[in-house]
Design an enzyme around this catalytic site. Structure first.
Site, PDB file in Angstrom:
ATOM      1  N   GLU A 190     -10.415  -3.602  -5.619  1.00  0.00           N
ATOM      2  CA  GLU A 190      -9.690  -2.379  -5.162  1.00  0.00           C
ATOM      3  C   GLU A 190      -9.439  -1.858  -6.207  1.00  0.00           C
ATOM      4  O   GLU A 190      -9.359  -2.024  -7.064  1.00  0.00           O
ATOM      5  CB  GLU A 190      -8.322  -3.446  -4.704  1.00  0.00           C
ATOM      6  CG  GLU A 190      -7.348  -3.493  -4.982  1.00  0.00           C
ATOM      7  CD  GLU A 190      -6.394  -3.340  -4.278  1.00  0.00           C
ATOM      8  OE1 GLU A 190      -5.804  -2.715  -3.620  1.00  0.00           O
ATOM      9  OE2 GLU A 190      -5.762  -4.731  -4.471  1.00  0.00           O
ATOM     10  N   HIS A 215      -7.924  -6.096  -1.313  1.00  0.00           N
ATOM     11  CA  HIS A 215      -6.819  -4.808  -1.307  1.00  0.00           C
ATOM     12  C   HIS A 215      -5.633  -5.492  -0.083  1.00  0.00           C
ATOM     13  O   HIS A 215      -5.871  -6.011   0.993  1.00  0.00           O
ATOM     14  CB  HIS A 215      -6.609  -3.429  -0.657  1.00  0.00           C
ATOM     15  CG  HIS A 215      -5.969  -2.150  -0.491  1.00  0.00           C
ATOM     16  ND1 HIS A 215      -4.952  -1.723  -1.056  1.00  0.00           N
ATOM     17  CD2 HIS A 215      -5.282  -1.691   0.805  1.00  0.00           C
ATOM     18  CE1 HIS A 215      -3.708  -1.192  -0.751  1.00  0.00           C
ATOM     19  NE2 HIS A 215      -3.641  -0.930   0.210  1.00  0.00           N
ATOM     20  N   SER A 271       1.020  -0.773  -0.057  1.00  0.00           N
ATOM     21  CA  SER A 271      -0.110  -0.252   0.468  1.00  0.00           C
ATOM     22  C   SER A 271       1.009   1.225  -0.062  1.00  0.00           C
ATOM     23  O   SER A 271       1.831   1.471  -0.621  1.00  0.00           O
ATOM     24  CB  SER A 271      -1.058  -0.004   1.208  1.00  0.00           C
ATOM     25  OG  SER A 271      -2.090   0.918   1.344  1.00  0.00           O
TER      26      SER A 271
END
Length: 297
Positions: free
Chosen positions: A238, A268, A147
């Protein structure tokens, strides 16, 4: 059948227990506390050993599986630059230590809003240079992250290249956040983890006085040429899916070796469920192979 039911249950857990916490109306301190609790379900494999240490003055969690290794992975955790820690990511980094055979150094870089850009990138630079000072050869170092940590991994590699410092052997990024302008997000039927208002707010907290499209903040707007081989893993469900596709396309255009893996019907940073969800375990096995294969002996 059991794996399908497990995936459904994990998706519902993320959707109904984790996602509501990620809200700009919830104080960041409370977001940090509640997500720490949520990450307790992400379990490292048995046999992992953890040690609190530091790299370049930055608190770091050192993880290895089995005997020690001369190979190192600098891991940069996710959390939109405002939450998350080395401790929350013990599960994913433990499984990566097992699959890669390397020692994982998970950095507790400084977080916004207390420490906006460039604090996180400066900490990552200090840690990487500390690995070099400790005797790790660049060819025996990889950088990985998920991320925001995936975006930070790319920004670190770009800065190392720009400052003509030795580059790592590879980059591995899980659902990387590479465009903080949110200009071309995907629109999945169900986004189980990330509410857009939350990352919109986090982007503003992180960028400080800099443009949100500055390359070290949003690497998709930077020069990817000359970077080491990149592995990108992303779920099909996502909002960052399209950004991963854009990243892979730009890397190819700039002659940087890249492999994009899209995991259908997953969300995610699904890799946090390694050890439970077979496809998450398989993804981290693939990531470990990518890291090993690019580290020269």
């Amino acid at each position: 059948m059991l794996q399908s039911a497990l995936a459904t249950g994990l998706r519902q857990t993320m959707l109904h227990l984790v996602k509501p916490v990620l809200n700009p109306l919830v104080p960041v301190s409370l977001q940090r506390m509640l997500t720490r609790q949520a990450y307790r379900s992400s379990i490292p494999p048995r046999g992992c050993q953890f040690e609190n240490t530091e790299l370049g003055g930055v608190p770091t969690l050192k993880t290895h599986y089995g005997t020690g290794s001369k190979h190192a992975v600098l891991y940069l955790h996710g959390g939109a630059y405002i939450i998350g820690s080395a401790q929350t990511h013990r599960g994913i980094t433990g499984h990566l230590a097992k699959s890669s055979g390397a020692t994982i150094f998970t950095l507790d870089y400084r977080l916004a809003p207390e420490h906006p850009y460039p604090a996180a990138l400066d900490d990552a630079m200090s840690a990487y240079q500390a690995l070099l000072s400790e005797g790790y050869e660049p060819k025996h170092i990889a950088i990985a992250g998920d991320s925001a940590g995936g975006g930070l991994s790319l920004a670190l590699a770009m800065r190392l290249r720009d400052e003509q410092l030795p580059l790592p052997s590879s980059l591995t990024v899980f659902s990387p956040w590479t465009d903080l302008s949110q200009s071309e997000l995907s629109r999945p039927v169900t986004e189980a983890v990330i509410p857009q208002p939350w990352i919109d707010n986090a982007a503003q907290l992180y960028r400080g006085n800099e443009s949100v499209t500055a390359p070290y903040i949003s690497p998709i707007y930077g020069d990817l040429s000359g970077l080491p081989p990149i592995l990108i893993q992303v779920g099909s469900e996502e909002i960052l899916l399209n950004d991963s596709k854009r990243l892979a396309n730009k890397a190819r255009q700039q002659a940087t070796p890249v492999r994009l893996e899209i995991y259908n019907s997953l969300w995610h940073v699904f890799q946090i469920h390694a050890g439970q969800l077979a496809r998450a375990s398989e993804a981290l096995h693939t990531a470990g192979e990518h890291i090993r294969s690019n580290m020269t002996l």
